[in-house]
Design an enzyme around this catalytic site. Structure first.
Site, PDB file in Angstrom:
ATOM      1  N   ASP A   1       0.835  -1.202   0.000  1.00 23.74           N
ATOM      2  CA  ASP A   1       0.000   0.000   0.000  1.00 23.74           C
ATOM      3  C   ASP A   1       0.867   1.248   0.000  1.00 23.74           C
ATOM      4  O   ASP A   1       0.580   2.221  -0.683  1.00 23.74           O
ATOM      5  CB  ASP A   1      -0.938  -0.005   1.216  1.00 23.74           C
ATOM      6  CG  ASP A   1      -0.211  -0.148   2.541  1.00 23.74           C
ATOM      7  OD1 ASP A   1       0.926  -0.660   2.553  1.00 23.74           O
ATOM      8  OD2 ASP A   1      -0.770   0.248   3.581  1.00 23.74           O
TER       9      ASP A   1
ATOM     10  N   ARG B   1       5.216   4.246   6.329  1.00 26.73           N
ATOM     11  CA  ARG B   1       4.723   4.225   7.701  1.00 26.73           C
ATOM     12  C   ARG B   1       4.732   2.780   8.241  1.00 26.73           C
ATOM     13  O   ARG B   1       5.167   1.852   7.560  1.00 26.73           O
ATOM     14  CB  ARG B   1       3.323   4.831   7.767  1.00 26.73           C
ATOM     15  CG  ARG B   1       2.254   4.019   7.078  1.00 26.73           C
ATOM     16  CD  ARG B   1       0.911   4.731   7.152  1.00 26.73           C
ATOM     17  NE  ARG B   1      -0.128   3.995   6.466  1.00 26.73           N
ATOM     18  CZ  ARG B   1      -1.141   4.568   5.833  1.00 26.73           C
ATOM     19  NH1 ARG B   1      -1.224   5.885   5.763  1.00 26.73           N
ATOM     20  NH2 ARG B   1      -2.066   3.834   5.252  1.00 26.73           N
ATOM     21  N   ASP B   2       4.171   2.606   9.422  1.00 26.92           N
ATOM     22  CA  ASP B   2       4.204   1.268  10.028  1.00 26.92           C
ATOM     23  C   ASP B   2       3.122   0.378   9.418  1.00 26.92           C
ATOM     24  O   ASP B   2       2.259  -0.130  10.099  1.00 26.92           O
ATOM     25  CB  ASP B   2       4.038   1.372  11.552  1.00 26.92           C
ATOM     26  CG  ASP B   2       2.786   2.152  11.927  1.00 26.92           C
ATOM     27  OD1 ASP B   2       2.073   2.624  11.016  1.00 26.92           O
ATOM     28  OD2 ASP B   2       2.515   2.284  13.128  1.00 26.92           O
ATOM     29  N   GLU B   3       3.207   0.220   8.111  1.00 29.49           N
ATOM     30  CA  GLU B   3       2.214  -0.573   7.391  1.00 29.49           C
ATOM     31  C   GLU B   3       2.939  -1.391   6.315  1.00 29.49           C
ATOM     32  O   GLU B   3       3.306  -2.512   6.548  1.00 29.49           O
ATOM     33  CB  GLU B   3       1.141   0.355   6.803  1.00 29.49           C
ATOM     34  CG  GLU B   3      -0.059  -0.412   6.296  1.00 29.49           C
ATOM     35  CD  GLU B   3      -1.408   0.211   6.659  1.00 29.49           C
ATOM     36  OE1 GLU B   3      -1.446   1.316   7.192  1.00 29.49           O
ATOM     37  OE2 GLU B   3      -2.415  -0.454   6.390  1.00 29.49           O
TER      38      GLU B   3
ATOM     39  N   ASP C   1      -5.416  -2.594  -2.870  1.00 31.42           N
ATOM     40  CA  ASP C   1      -4.529  -1.669  -3.570  1.00 31.42           C
ATOM     41  C   ASP C   1      -3.926  -2.346  -4.803  1.00 31.42           C
ATOM     42  O   ASP C   1      -3.833  -1.749  -5.876  1.00 31.42           O
ATOM     43  CB  ASP C   1      -3.407  -1.193  -2.641  1.00 31.42           C
ATOM     44  CG  ASP C   1      -3.947  -0.603  -1.342  1.00 31.42           C
ATOM     45  OD1 ASP C   1      -4.836  -1.235  -0.727  1.00 31.42           O
ATOM     46  OD2 ASP C   1      -3.496   0.479  -0.933  1.00 31.42           O
TER      47      ASP C   1
ATOM     48  N   TRP D   1     -11.199  -6.103  -2.151  1.00 24.49           N
ATOM     49  CA  TRP D   1      -9.850  -6.452  -1.673  1.00 24.49           C
ATOM     50  C   TRP D   1      -9.603  -7.922  -2.004  1.00 24.49           C
ATOM     51  O   TRP D   1      -8.784  -8.252  -2.844  1.00 24.49           O
ATOM     52  CB  TRP D   1      -9.716  -6.175  -0.162  1.00 24.49           C
ATOM     53  CG  TRP D   1      -9.207  -4.793   0.120  1.00 24.49           C
ATOM     54  CD1 TRP D   1      -7.969  -4.463   0.608  1.00 24.49           C
ATOM     55  CD2 TRP D   1      -9.902  -3.544  -0.064  1.00 24.49           C
ATOM     56  NE1 TRP D   1      -7.858  -3.094   0.715  1.00 24.49           N
ATOM     57  CE2 TRP D   1      -9.023  -2.512   0.315  1.00 24.49           C
ATOM     58  CE3 TRP D   1     -11.166  -3.194  -0.529  1.00 24.49           C
ATOM     59  CZ2 TRP D   1      -9.378  -1.163   0.247  1.00 24.49           C
ATOM     60  CZ3 TRP D   1     -11.524  -1.856  -0.595  1.00 24.49           C
ATOM     61  CH2 TRP D   1     -10.630  -0.865  -0.209  1.00 24.49           C
TER      62      TRP D   1
ATOM     63  N   GLU E   1      -2.170   9.111  -0.914  1.00 22.69           N
ATOM     64  CA  GLU E   1      -3.243   8.238  -0.406  1.00 22.69           C
ATOM     65  C   GLU E   1      -4.601   8.955  -0.482  1.00 22.69           C
ATOM     66  O   GLU E   1      -5.617   8.356  -0.810  1.00 22.69           O
ATOM     67  CB  GLU E   1      -2.926   7.887   1.048  1.00 22.69           C
ATOM     68  CG  GLU E   1      -3.942   7.007   1.731  1.00 22.69           C
ATOM     69  CD  GLU E   1      -3.496   6.617   3.137  1.00 22.69           C
ATOM     70  OE1 GLU E   1      -2.729   7.383   3.752  1.00 22.69           O
ATOM     71  OE2 GLU E   1      -3.915   5.551   3.615  1.00 22.69           O
TER      72      GLU E   1
ATOM     73  N   HIS F   1       1.030   6.259  -2.041  1.00 21.63           N
ATOM     74  CA  HIS F   1       0.058   5.180  -2.196  1.00 21.63           C
ATOM     75  C   HIS F   1      -0.316   5.146  -3.671  1.00 21.63           C
ATOM     76  O   HIS F   1      -0.797   6.126  -4.199  1.00 21.63           O
ATOM     77  CB  HIS F   1      -1.203   5.571  -1.412  1.00 21.63           C
ATOM     78  CG  HIS F   1      -1.454   4.763  -0.199  1.00 21.63           C
ATOM     79  ND1 HIS F   1      -0.628   4.789   0.897  1.00 21.63           N
ATOM     80  CD2 HIS F   1      -2.472   3.920   0.118  1.00 21.63           C
ATOM     81  CE1 HIS F   1      -1.140   3.985   1.831  1.00 21.63           C
ATOM     82  NE2 HIS F   1      -2.247   3.448   1.383  1.00 21.63           N
TER      83      HIS F   1
HETATM   84  C1  BGC Z   1      -3.996   0.914   3.792  1.00 21.58           C
HETATM   85  C2  BGC Z   1      -4.785   0.864   2.536  1.00 21.58           C
HETATM   86  C3  BGC Z   1      -5.607  -0.382   2.609  1.00 21.58           C
HETATM   87  C4  BGC Z   1      -6.569  -0.153   3.732  1.00 21.58           C
HETATM   88  C5  BGC Z   1      -7.669  -1.097   3.910  1.00 21.58           C
HETATM   89  C6  BGC Z   1      -4.963   1.111   4.910  1.00 21.58           C
HETATM   90  O1  BGC Z   1      -4.412   1.309   6.121  1.00 21.58           O
HETATM   91  O2  BGC Z   1      -2.981   1.832   3.768  1.00 21.58           O
HETATM   92  O3  BGC Z   1      -4.209   1.238   1.404  1.00 21.58           O
HETATM   93  O4  BGC Z   1      -6.147  -0.823   1.444  1.00 21.58           O
HETATM   94  O5  BGC Z   1      -5.925   0.089   4.936  1.00 21.58           O
HETATM   95  O6  BGC Z   1      -8.759  -0.359   3.858  1.00 21.58           O
END
Ligand code: BGC
Length: 843
Positions: free
Chosen positions: A441, A445-447, A454, A506, A724, A745
């Site tokens: 995504d 960040r912490d992701e 995505d 998704w 994003e 994003h």
């Molecule tokens: C992500 C998105 C992802 C979503 C789910 C977010 O935190 O960064 O891109 O698809 O969560 O809704």
């Protein structure tokens, strides 16, 4: 006529390929026009000869490789005859890997001491005779870095990548022949990486990084030898004190004993490595491109911020890391962190990184000139803030590197609007920044997760910008392996959240992505491999709720981050509610369910599974009927009067007469000041839905709109990647939010597919452009367009230029393909060659 680009499973000369089925592809180039392949012959080093096959197929020619020997280099050749009676032969090779987990000779090992996970492992060995060749096979739980006689093994980084470790772990193969000496020393350093790092949310159940490796040596006289991971290796604390994908790393050069990289030395802290019990059966060779450095980006400015901080601006938001040179005393420190943006006052802004520290700490050894770049983490950034740096800061001592999966770049788009060109470039950056072993995504960040939504939203664009066939084969394979027993597809892969929910738009990635890869490259194997998973997914959805033709239960992300919630609500600051958008979630879910059922039916048709084709075609028709009954009101409008609701209805063909729905969509956009309001699920299809209903002029308006909300607005605010949020930075310089605000994003970058397919008009029709169309939707809002795309058959190009009331088109068609060029009433088939066509401009 010449043959070029011979590939096996998308790769040129792959080393370490274990797949049971190999697929060969090649391209034909010729100065002649209208060249078609008449026949081909595939020969593999004494094990296979297809004979002369009368066929025009030149991609994904299948060979059953089950019986090939492991660790063997096979030379293969392809001969092609064309319709001019010319022929050519191309010779290339591939090399098998271990083929079976049973061929691992070593054991998994972990460090033998307590404390820091960042351990180095060492083994010395002597060669007995002159060597012919040597290969190193290695994988790890964590990330590994290998040094052999003081030199780094491989020009790749962050191996073994981001894997769904409980299902599949990939190993890499390196040709180390030229690195070996009589007396050798191999050092493997490990870090937590993805698997044991914060990014895996402690779900891997592991506490120690570990690795499994072997160097297999063939001597000139044909005899063999090997050095594998076992308890004769020693382990000792490395010079890394800390490393995490999210948090960056800390390295103490004064603790690095470089002698340990060479034979004849040993560390005072040596402790024998410990054998670790961990499975082998799910270890597989990596057959997608490795993670490598791409572009080097030089700093553009050293900024003293209003807060008085020293910040270096690289001028481009990118994923990778900074490499720096430094001079100073032993014990001095270089410390810096990373940011994507400055705030409206010009200060360094890291709140949107949330808990990710992205902090690099380097302690100097005091040597004459020191150089460092991270090995076990990556950062998404445009700026760095020097918290400590000995001596004067000189921009020449810093450079940044873009790091990502090393796929082949295939697409280009240019026109006379500089904002659109910048948009295209920003999307390319955004893709490179987020295709680091899995489609993520965001990279900062912490992701940084493999979010399925995505990925599916962006895949059409991705597959035009680059050849992402091998990349998606890996990721989709792991997504399928992680599918729950009842068919549920998790919203992220690797499934680090151990989530028990799916979401429409998704989880549908399991259907949408393989179909796109098939269409883009003619790759039938991906449909074949994933067909059962696609069916299981659709059946999972069918089993939800009490109406098998609707999906009106469960948790969904909706039209994520769309703007239309605000249109219907009085006004809200409730960011949680805004996130899910204003389109009814059951409408979205049922639309995607219909589309997935349709894709299953189409896949069955392609694969020749007639019963399944009929079954899922019927299911699709039934869902469509149920959709109409449930979501279309008696006045013909949809229950959600939003751009996304109409877009999905049109794009997924959920009604027979598109016209009234197209009119409603157009009216909604006009009501919104000729502007979009779509979120993640509506945005990629918005211009497609409009084009389909004949409103291309409006698409151009949306594309060229400069103020919020639009694709160009962020560019006017200085964006170098895709944001994003449509308004990540608001007009007044405020942020959409402090913490949920990524500036990298790629989802909204999905507009780029429409630039290729509708503005330049390059569209696949069959099997990865074996037959395709060039049907540009020319509009005087642009003066010229130039685009090209390197297909599996060769380069396709399309350009147009407005010349008064005429349009000059120039197209090129690769050998062995057929293109239909269409503009207004003009329709003509072209075979290979370059053509110029001038026609009247149609308003
Ligand atoms: C992500 C998105 C992802 C979503 C789910 C977010 O935190 O960064 O891109 O698809 O969560 O809704």
């Amino acid at each position: 006529m010449v043959l070029v680009d011979a590939k096996v499973n998308y790769l040129k000369n792959p080393v370490g390929i274990d797949d049971d089925k190999l697929y060969f592809s090649w391209k034909i180039k010729s100065d002649n026009q209208n060249v078609m392949q008449k026949a081909y012959q595939l020969e593999i080093d004494g094990v296979y000869n297809s004979g002369k096959v009368e066929s025009c197929e030149s991609v994904f020619i299948n060979f059953d490789a089950k019986d090939l020997k492991p660790q063997t280099r096979y030379t293969y050749s392809i001969t092609v005859w064309d319709n001019y009676g010319e022929s050519d032969k191309i010779t290339s090779f591939f090399e098998t890997g271990l083929k079976s987990y049973k061929n691992w000779k070593g054991t998994w090992i972990k460090k033998g001491f307590e404390g820091n996970n960042l351990a180095s492992f060492r083994k010395e060995f002597i060669l007995k005779k002159e060597i012919e060749s040597a290969r190193m096979y290695i994988t790890a739980l964590g990330i590994y870095k290998v040094m052999l006689n003081g030199e780094k093994v491989g020009d790749n980084f962050l191996a073994p990548g981001f894997n769904a470790v409980s299902e599949e772990l990939l190993y890499q193969t390196y040709d180390v022949t030229s690195m070996l000496r009589d007396k050798n020393c191999v050092v493997v350093t490990l870090a937590n990486g993805w698997t044991l790092g914060r990014i895996y949310h402690n779900q891997s159940g592991l506490t120690n990084p570990a690795f499994l490796s072997q160097i297999d040596i063939t001597y000139k006289d044909g005899t063999k030898d090997f050095v594998s991971s076992d308890t004769s290796w020693t382990s000792y604390p490395s010079a890394w004190e800390r490393a995490d994908i999210y948090d960056g790393e800390s390295y103490d050069a004064s603790k690095e004993n470089k002698d340990l990289y060479y034979y004849g030395n040993n560390s005072e802290d040596d402790v024998y490595a410990i054998k670790m019990i961990y499975p082998y059966m799910h270890i597989k060779s990596q057959t997608h491109e490795y993670i490598k450095k791409d572009k080097k980006v030089l700093p553009v400015e050293l900024i003293k911020t209003p807060k008085g901080e020293d910040v270096i601006d690289f001028g481009q938001n990118l994923t990778g890391w900074v490499k720096f040179k430094v001079k100073g005393n032993k014990g001095d420190k270089v410390i810096y962190d990373h940011a994507e943006v400055l705030d409206k006052h010009g200060n360094f802004f890291i709140e949107n990184m949330r808990s990710a520290k992205n902090l690099i700490e380097y302690t100097l050894s005091g040597e004459d000139c020191e150089e460092f770049e991270p090995s076990f983490s990556f950062q998404g950034f445009r700026y760095i803030r020097l918290l400590k740096f000995p001596g004067e800061i000189n921009l020449n001592d810093f450079e940044a590197y873009l790091v990502h999966t090393d796929y082949e770049k295939t697409g280009y788009f240019e026109c006379d609007n500089e904002y659109v060109n910048k948009l295209f470039q920003n999307v390319i950056w955004g893709q490179d920044d987020n295709f680091l072993d899995v489609p993520t995504d965001c990279p900062q960040r912490d992701e940084r997760q493999g979010w399925t939504g995505d990925a599916q939203v962006f895949i059409k664009t991705a597959a035009l910008n680059a050849n992402v066939g091998a990349f998606f084969t890996k990721w989709l394979g792991q997504l399928a392996k992680e599918q729950r027993y009842d068919g549920l597809i998790h919203p992220v892969c690797p499934d680090v959240f151990l989530s028990e929910n799916a979401s429409s738009g998704w989880s549908d990635a399991i259907c949408i992505c393989p179909m796109e890869i098939y269409n883009a490259y003619g790759d039938t194997k991906i449909l074949e491999t994933l067909f059962t998973n696609m069916v299981k997914w659709v059946e999972y959805v069918r089993a939800q709720g009490d109406n098998e033709f609707l999906w009106n239960t469960g948790y969904h992300y909706g039209d994520w981050l769309s703007l239309d919630y605000l249109l219907d609500a009085d006004s809200t600051d409730d960011k949680e509610a805004v996130k899910f958008g204003g389109t009814d979630k059951s409408l979205i879910a049922t639309a995607f369910y219909a589309n997935s059922a349709f894709i299953v039916s189409q896949s069955a048709k392609i694969l020749g599974y007639t019963d399944k084709y009929i079954e899922y075609k019927n299911l699709y028709e039934n869902i469509k009927k149920a959709y109409q009954k449930e979501f279309i009101k008696s006045d013909g409008t949809l229950i959600s009067h939003t751009q996304t609701a109409y877009t999905l209805t049109i794009y997924f063909n959920l009604v027979d007469d598109l016209e009234p729905f197209g009119k409603n969509l157009k009216a909604l956009i006009e009501k919104n000041g000729n502007k979009l309001s779509t979120g993640f699920l509506g945005a990629p299809y918005l211009t497609y839905a409009l084009s389909k209903c004949g409103y291309t002029d409006l698409c151009y308006d949306l594309l060229l709109t400069e103020d919020f909300p639009s694709w160009i607005y962020p560019i006017k605010k200085g964006a170098t990647t895709i944001w994003e949020h449509w308004d990540g930075i608001k007009e007044n310089g405020d942020f959409w939010s402090e913490e949920m605000n990524s500036f990298n994003h790629y989802s909204y970058g999905s507009i780029v597919a429409w630039l290729y397919t509708n503005v330049a008009g390059i569209k696949y029709v069959e099997k990865g452009y074996k037959t395709f169309e060039i049907s540009p939707q020319v509009n005087k809002k642009l003066n010229y367009v130039k685009s090209h795309y390197e297909s599996m058959y060769g380069e396709i190009s399309s350009s147009w230029n407005i010349n008064g009331e005429k349009v000059d088109f120039k197209i090129s068609v690769p050998c062995n393909t057929t293109c239909t060029f269409k503009y207004g009433d003009y329709k003509k088939a072209y075979q290979s060659g370059t053509y110029e066509i001038t026609l009247d401009y149609i308003n």
